[in-house]
Structure formats: structure tokens, C-alpha cells
Design a protein around this motif. Structure first.
Motif, mmCIF file in Angstrom:
data_model
loop_
_atom_site.group_PDB
_atom_site.id
_atom_site.type_symbol
_atom_site.label_atom_id
_atom_site.label_comp_id
_atom_site.label_asym_id
_atom_site.label_seq_id
_atom_site.Cartn_x
_atom_site.Cartn_y
_atom_site.Cartn_z
ATOM 1 N N GLY A 30 34.924 -14.995 -12.177
ATOM 2 C CA GLY A 30 34.210 -14.703 -13.469
ATOM 3 C C GLY A 30 32.988 -13.944 -13.487
ATOM 4 N N ALA A 31 32.512 -13.460 -12.254
ATOM 5 C CA ALA A 31 31.317 -12.778 -12.269
ATOM 6 C C ALA A 31 31.290 -11.555 -13.167
ATOM 7 C CB ALA A 31 31.051 -12.579 -10.647
ATOM 8 N N LEU A 32 30.224 -10.952 -13.343
ATOM 9 C CA LEU A 32 30.071 -9.491 -14.246
ATOM 10 C C LEU A 32 30.192 -8.579 -13.155
ATOM 11 C CD1 LEU A 32 29.582 -7.831 -16.426
ATOM 12 C CD2 LEU A 32 26.992 -8.277 -15.923
ATOM 13 N N VAL A 33 30.594 -7.449 -13.048
ATOM 14 C CA VAL A 33 30.540 -6.395 -12.118
ATOM 15 C C VAL A 33 29.822 -5.093 -13.004
ATOM 16 C CG1 VAL A 33 31.554 -4.564 -10.593
ATOM 17 C CG2 VAL A 33 32.623 -7.219 -10.847
ATOM 18 N N VAL A 34 28.757 -4.579 -12.334
ATOM 19 C CA VAL A 34 28.080 -3.512 -12.828
ATOM 20 C C VAL A 34 27.890 -2.397 -11.830
ATOM 21 C CG1 VAL A 34 25.771 -2.590 -13.667
ATOM 22 C CG2 VAL A 34 26.487 -5.058 -14.037
ATOM 23 N N HIS A 35 28.561 -1.221 -12.146
ATOM 24 C CA HIS A 35 28.480 -0.164 -11.459
ATOM 25 C C HIS A 35 27.436 1.014 -11.732
ATOM 26 C CE1 HIS A 35 32.496 -1.221 -9.880
ATOM 27 N NE2 HIS A 35 32.812 -1.640 -11.227
ATOM 28 N N GLU A 54 38.050 -2.467 -16.800
ATOM 29 C CA GLU A 54 37.606 -2.157 -18.182
ATOM 30 C C GLU A 54 36.623 -3.432 -18.640
ATOM 31 O OE1 GLU A 54 41.294 -4.830 -20.434
ATOM 32 O OE2 GLU A 54 40.962 -2.511 -20.558
ATOM 33 N N ARG A 55 36.453 -4.325 -17.888
ATOM 34 C CA ARG A 55 35.563 -5.635 -18.038
ATOM 35 C C ARG A 55 34.162 -5.256 -17.492
ATOM 36 N NH1 ARG A 55 39.308 -10.076 -15.742
ATOM 37 N NH2 ARG A 55 39.706 -8.250 -14.352
ATOM 38 N N ASP A 56 34.101 -4.227 -16.782
ATOM 39 C CA ASP A 56 32.908 -3.692 -16.072
ATOM 40 C C ASP A 56 31.826 -3.031 -16.770
ATOM 41 O OD1 ASP A 56 34.426 -5.178 -13.764
ATOM 42 O OD2 ASP A 56 34.616 -3.215 -12.706
ATOM 43 N N ILE A 57 30.994 -2.875 -16.432
ATOM 44 C CA ILE A 57 29.674 -2.281 -16.809
ATOM 45 C C ILE A 57 29.535 -0.867 -16.042
ATOM 46 C CG2 ILE A 57 27.388 -2.047 -17.969
ATOM 47 C CD1 ILE A 57 27.563 -4.992 -18.685
ATOM 48 N N VAL A 58 29.335 0.170 -16.373
ATOM 49 C CA VAL A 58 29.094 1.507 -15.846
ATOM 50 C C VAL A 58 27.776 1.843 -16.558
ATOM 51 C CG1 VAL A 58 29.539 3.810 -15.186
ATOM 52 C CG2 VAL A 58 31.445 2.251 -15.468
ATOM 53 N N LEU A 59 26.639 1.894 -15.557
ATOM 54 C CA LEU A 59 25.353 2.113 -15.955
ATOM 55 C C LEU A 59 24.899 3.472 -15.154
ATOM 56 C CD1 LEU A 59 22.738 0.278 -17.327
ATOM 57 C CD2 LEU A 59 22.246 -0.191 -14.986
ATOM 58 N N ASP A 60 24.139 4.100 -15.968
ATOM 59 C CA ASP A 60 23.631 5.426 -15.535
ATOM 60 C C ASP A 60 22.024 5.219 -15.381
ATOM 61 O OD1 ASP A 60 25.900 6.668 -15.360
ATOM 62 O OD2 ASP A 60 25.631 7.499 -17.452
ATOM 63 N N LYS A 61 21.586 5.594 -14.326
ATOM 64 C CA LYS A 61 20.132 5.504 -14.031
ATOM 65 C C LYS A 61 19.277 6.637 -13.546
ATOM 66 C CE LYS A 61 20.936 3.770 -9.400
ATOM 67 N NZ LYS A 61 20.137 4.640 -8.570
ATOM 68 N N PRO A 62 18.370 6.759 -14.057
ATOM 69 C CA PRO A 62 17.312 7.982 -13.812
ATOM 70 C C PRO A 62 16.487 8.050 -12.515
ATOM 71 C CG PRO A 62 16.327 6.917 -15.618
ATOM 72 C CD PRO A 62 17.496 6.088 -15.280
ATOM 73 N N ARG A 63 16.294 6.889 -12.051
ATOM 74 C CA ARG A 63 15.548 6.588 -10.745
ATOM 75 C C ARG A 63 16.292 5.695 -9.974
ATOM 76 N NH1 ARG A 63 13.620 10.066 -13.082
ATOM 77 N NH2 ARG A 63 11.558 10.348 -13.774
#
Length: 218
Positions: free
Chosen positions: A58-63, A108-117
Motif C-alpha cells: 500500500g505504499a506510494l512509489v515515486v521514480h 501505472e499507480r506509480d509517480i514518475v517525477l522529473d527533477k532539474p537538480r
């Protein structure tokens, strides 16, 4: 002088209040480039084990992805002065090497996050997403231990998240004449003092599964 050893209390993880922040498991950091961790594929395998167990509980996954604009307008002073352009090009939008590794477990439940730093919180919406979901615990995995993973762990700690840093699900490469194993060990030692609890993949999987069952039984 004896080593200072932080106290170890029982590890408790509420999956519903936890996010795995999986840092920069991109092609260029896993294998076949100058940025790749020597044990990148092994680290990736353990990340998949940890991510799968945490998501199932049940945890959130962020890539996250290190992600620069092709026109270099977001590179900034530090990277512009210290990082060679051919290195920045490896994690610039549009480059195949910048994409998440194809063997990474992304749902598909995960979040993909782009980061500039280097850190996942700076100039991103990560904190907003975590606060909105009531998350208070962050598990850091990914590459490289001593740069983006460490920066993300410190950013999370100063924002008052509980931080778990996965020792065997993070990896780094040799840097400035210091071998990867030494850098990795030193990073974990520093973080363990005041920023994060150092954990193993097996410890997280066992705990998150047990705690998820306990919450379901209430």
C-alpha cells in the motif's frame, strides 16, 4: 575514540503513510556509461524487490529522473561550471540514456517525477504530493548513493519526514580517486548519524509486510 553508533529502535513502517522515492534508476546510471554504478544491475534487482513489496503493501512509489532541458536553460551555475556537457547530455530529455531503465518495475499507480537538480525535492512538486497523501516516511533507493540519493535523504530529513535509506538498494561509482565502496560506506555512515536510518532490502520487505498485515487486522 570509539565510533558513535546511533541507537536502533524497532523498525515500524505504516505503508499507507510511506513513499519509496526511487532516485534516478535511468539507463545512464545503471550500466554502459561513465556514470553507471559498477553494481548497477544488482542494485536494480534489489530495488525491484523492495518496490514490489512496498507497493503491494500500500505504499506510494515515486521514480525520479535527472532531467535537463535540451536547450540547457535549466542546467544552472553548478552543473554548467563543474559538469562536462557530454555528461549532462546523458540525462537530457530526449536522450535514450536518460530514460528509466527498461528492467525497472514501474506500475501505472506509480509517480514518475522529473527533477532539474540532484535532490528530488528541489524545484519539484514532491513535497506537495507527499503531504497531500498524508505521507510522513520516505524510503530512499536508487543511484548514486553519494549524490542524488544522499541529497534527497537530507532534503527529506530537513522537511521532517522520517527517512529510511536502503543500503543495498542504492549504489554509486568511483569518484575523484575514491572507490565506490568507500564512498557508499561513508555516505551511509554520515546519514545514519542525524538524517536517516540505514536499512536493508530484506529488513524493509519483512517489516512492511508484517506491518501491513497488522494494520489490516485492526
Amino acid at each position: 575514540m570509539s565510533d558513535l553508533v546511533p541507537p536502533r529502535s524497532e523498525l515500524v513502517i505504516d505503508p499507507t503513510r510511506t513513499a519509496v522515492v526511487n532516485v534516478d534508476v535511468q539507463r545512464c546510471f545503471v550500466e554502459n556509461t561513465p556514470l553507471a554504478a559498477p553494481d548497477g544491475p544488482d542494485v536494480l534487482r534489489r530495488i525491484n524487490e523492495l518496490v514490489g513489496a512496498c507497493r503491494a503493501a500500500g505504499a506510494l512509489v515515486v521514480h525520479t529522473r535527472s532531467w535537463m532541458r535540451p536547450d540547457r536553460t535549466d542546467v544552472g551555475a553548478v552543473m554548467d561550471r563543474l559538469v562536462p556537457p557530454f555528461i549532462v547530455a546523458l540525462y537530457t530529455a530526449g536522450a535514450e540514456s536518460a530514460e528509466l531503465h527498461p528492467d525497472l518495475d514501474v506500475d501505472e499507480r506509480d509517480i514518475v517525477l522529473d527533477k532539474p537538480r540532484y535532490g528530488a525535492f528541489h524545484a519539484t512538486e514532491l513535497e506537495l504530493v507527499l503531504r497531500h497523501r498524508g505521507i510522513d516516511t520516505v524510503i530512499v533507493t536508487g543511484i548514486a548513493t553519494s549524490i542524488c540519493c544522499e541529497t534527497t535523504a537530507r532534503e527529506a530529513a530537513v522537511r521532517d519526514f522520517h527517512v529510511l535509506f536502503a543500503d543495498d538498494a542504492t549504489g554509486t561509482q568511483d569518484m575523484a580517486g575514491v572507490d565506490a565502496a568507500t564512498l557508499h560506506r561513508a555516505t551511509c555512515a554520515s546519514l545514519s548519524m542525524v538524517f536517516a536510518r540505514i536499512v536493508s532490502t530484506d529488513e524493509v520487505i519483512r517489516t512492511v509486510s508484517d506491518d501491513a498485515r497488522a494494520l489490516a487486522a485492526r
